[in-house]
Design a protein around this motif. Structure first.
Motif, mmCIF file in Angstrom:
data_model
loop_
_atom_site.group_PDB
_atom_site.id
_atom_site.type_symbol
_atom_site.label_atom_id
_atom_site.label_comp_id
_atom_site.label_asym_id
_atom_site.label_seq_id
_atom_site.Cartn_x
_atom_site.Cartn_y
_atom_site.Cartn_z
ATOM 1 N N LEU A 167 -2.162 10.108 4.816
ATOM 2 C CA LEU A 167 -2.457 9.025 5.130
ATOM 3 C C LEU A 167 -4.234 8.656 5.465
ATOM 4 C CD1 LEU A 167 -1.488 6.333 6.761
ATOM 5 C CD2 LEU A 167 -1.381 7.420 8.740
ATOM 6 N N ILE A 168 -4.552 9.735 6.047
ATOM 7 C CA ILE A 168 -5.957 9.511 6.377
ATOM 8 C C ILE A 168 -7.147 9.280 5.363
ATOM 9 C CG2 ILE A 168 -5.540 10.197 8.735
ATOM 10 C CD1 ILE A 168 -6.857 13.015 8.094
ATOM 11 N N GLU A 169 -6.485 10.066 4.348
ATOM 12 C CA GLU A 169 -7.507 9.877 2.997
ATOM 13 C C GLU A 169 -7.281 8.867 2.032
ATOM 14 O OE1 GLU A 169 -6.502 13.672 1.477
ATOM 15 O OE2 GLU A 169 -7.700 14.649 3.039
ATOM 16 N N ALA A 170 -6.379 7.855 2.365
ATOM 17 C CA ALA A 170 -5.929 6.931 1.623
ATOM 18 C C ALA A 170 -7.085 5.929 1.040
ATOM 19 C CB ALA A 170 -5.087 5.809 1.979
ATOM 20 N N SER A 179 -11.200 1.852 5.609
ATOM 21 C CA SER A 179 -12.630 1.941 5.895
ATOM 22 C C SER A 179 -12.870 3.174 6.402
ATOM 23 C CB SER A 179 -13.273 0.627 6.685
ATOM 24 O OG SER A 179 -12.787 0.637 7.933
ATOM 25 N N PRO A 180 -14.077 3.641 6.583
ATOM 26 C CA PRO A 180 -14.696 4.772 7.294
ATOM 27 C C PRO A 180 -14.278 4.730 8.654
ATOM 28 C CG PRO A 180 -16.198 4.318 5.719
ATOM 29 C CD PRO A 180 -15.182 3.161 5.758
ATOM 30 N N GLN A 181 -14.325 3.580 9.262
ATOM 31 C CA GLN A 181 -14.190 3.457 10.788
ATOM 32 C C GLN A 181 -12.527 3.706 10.850
ATOM 33 O OE1 GLN A 181 -15.970 1.327 8.900
ATOM 34 N NE2 GLN A 181 -18.031 1.558 9.873
ATOM 35 N N GLN A 182 -11.702 2.960 9.937
ATOM 36 C CA GLN A 182 -10.448 3.132 10.311
ATOM 37 C C GLN A 182 -9.705 4.360 10.016
ATOM 38 O OE1 GLN A 182 -9.499 -0.114 7.148
ATOM 39 N NE2 GLN A 182 -8.864 -1.527 8.651
ATOM 40 N N ALA A 183 -10.171 5.238 9.026
ATOM 41 C CA ALA A 183 -10.052 6.568 8.813
ATOM 42 C C ALA A 183 -10.152 7.338 10.093
ATOM 43 C CB ALA A 183 -10.322 6.973 7.617
ATOM 44 N N GLN A 184 -11.364 7.195 10.711
ATOM 45 C CA GLN A 184 -11.599 7.812 11.812
ATOM 46 C C GLN A 184 -10.692 7.422 13.041
ATOM 47 O OE1 GLN A 184 -13.925 10.221 11.975
ATOM 48 N NE2 GLN A 184 -13.583 10.585 14.265
ATOM 49 N N LEU A 185 -10.449 6.247 13.439
ATOM 50 C CA LEU A 185 -9.625 5.949 14.424
ATOM 51 C C LEU A 185 -8.173 6.731 14.074
ATOM 52 C CD1 LEU A 185 -9.035 4.429 16.775
ATOM 53 C CD2 LEU A 185 -7.821 2.642 15.351
ATOM 54 N N LEU A 186 -7.704 6.694 13.056
ATOM 55 C CA LEU A 186 -6.453 7.497 12.360
ATOM 56 C C LEU A 186 -6.635 8.828 13.003
ATOM 57 C CD1 LEU A 186 -5.459 5.412 9.403
ATOM 58 C CD2 LEU A 186 -4.388 5.292 11.463
ATOM 59 N N LYS A 187 -7.592 9.539 12.590
ATOM 60 C CA LYS A 187 -7.749 10.920 12.988
ATOM 61 C C LYS A 187 -7.763 11.146 14.491
ATOM 62 C CE LYS A 187 -10.620 11.734 8.633
ATOM 63 N NZ LYS A 187 -11.826 11.970 8.389
ATOM 64 N N GLU A 188 -8.646 10.231 15.125
ATOM 65 C CA GLU A 188 -8.579 10.445 16.526
ATOM 66 C C GLU A 188 -7.186 10.169 17.140
ATOM 67 O OE1 GLU A 188 -11.624 7.630 18.261
ATOM 68 O OE2 GLU A 188 -13.211 8.934 16.632
ATOM 69 N N HIS A 243 0.715 -1.195 -0.117
ATOM 70 C CA HIS A 243 0.050 -0.140 0.083
ATOM 71 C C HIS A 243 0.927 1.363 0.041
ATOM 72 C CE1 HIS A 243 -2.664 -2.952 1.539
ATOM 73 N NE2 HIS A 243 -3.561 -2.388 0.974
ATOM 74 N N PRO A 244 1.815 1.273 -0.937
ATOM 75 C CA PRO A 244 2.705 2.799 -0.877
ATOM 76 C C PRO A 244 1.714 3.956 -1.316
ATOM 77 C CG PRO A 244 3.094 1.328 -2.849
ATOM 78 C CD PRO A 244 2.157 0.564 -2.018
ATOM 79 N N LEU A 245 1.814 5.006 -0.752
ATOM 80 C CA LEU A 245 0.995 6.296 -0.981
ATOM 81 C C LEU A 245 1.850 7.245 -1.671
ATOM 82 C CD1 LEU A 245 -0.832 6.689 2.563
ATOM 83 C CD2 LEU A 245 -1.733 5.978 0.208
ATOM 84 N N PRO A 246 1.190 7.759 -2.843
ATOM 85 C CA PRO A 246 2.020 8.975 -3.497
ATOM 86 C C PRO A 246 2.019 10.040 -2.402
ATOM 87 C CG PRO A 246 -0.003 8.296 -4.749
ATOM 88 C CD PRO A 246 0.076 7.439 -3.478
ATOM 89 N N ALA A 247 3.058 10.901 -2.713
ATOM 90 C CA ALA A 247 3.208 11.934 -1.858
ATOM 91 C C ALA A 247 2.188 12.948 -1.619
ATOM 92 C CB ALA A 247 4.625 12.924 -2.264
#
Length: 78
Positions: free
Chosen positions: A39-42, A46-55, A31-35
């Motif tokens: 991270l939280i917008e990858a 899932s919506p729940q995972q993104a929310q946890l990362l934000k928190e 899962h490499p991400l472009p610059a």
């Protein structure tokens, strides 16, 4: 009183992702991400995972350090 230890295994466990053996390295390699992608917008969260990362980032504690580490590892060359 002992404080909880936060590491990538803990983060992956909280995200509901495999965390044993080489699972974390395998995930990062797959899962490499472009610059320009945060991270939280990858799109693989899932919506729940993104929310946890934000928190965890907002908490600005040990949890945020682990999210930052994941961010660096998912952005090769950053």
């Amino acid at each position: 009183m002992e404080l909880p230890a936060y590491d990538l295994k803990t983060l992956f466990d909280q995200l509901g992702l495999p965390s044993e053996g080489s699972a974390i390295d395998d995930f990062i390699e797959a899962h490499p991400l472009p610059a320009d992608v945060k991270l939280i917008e990858a799109d693989f969260w899932s919506p729940q995972q993104a929310q946890l990362l934000k928190e965890w980032l907002r908490a600005d504690g040990e949890e945020a350090v682990m999210v930052d580490e994941l961010n660096v590892r998912l952005h090769p060359g950053k």
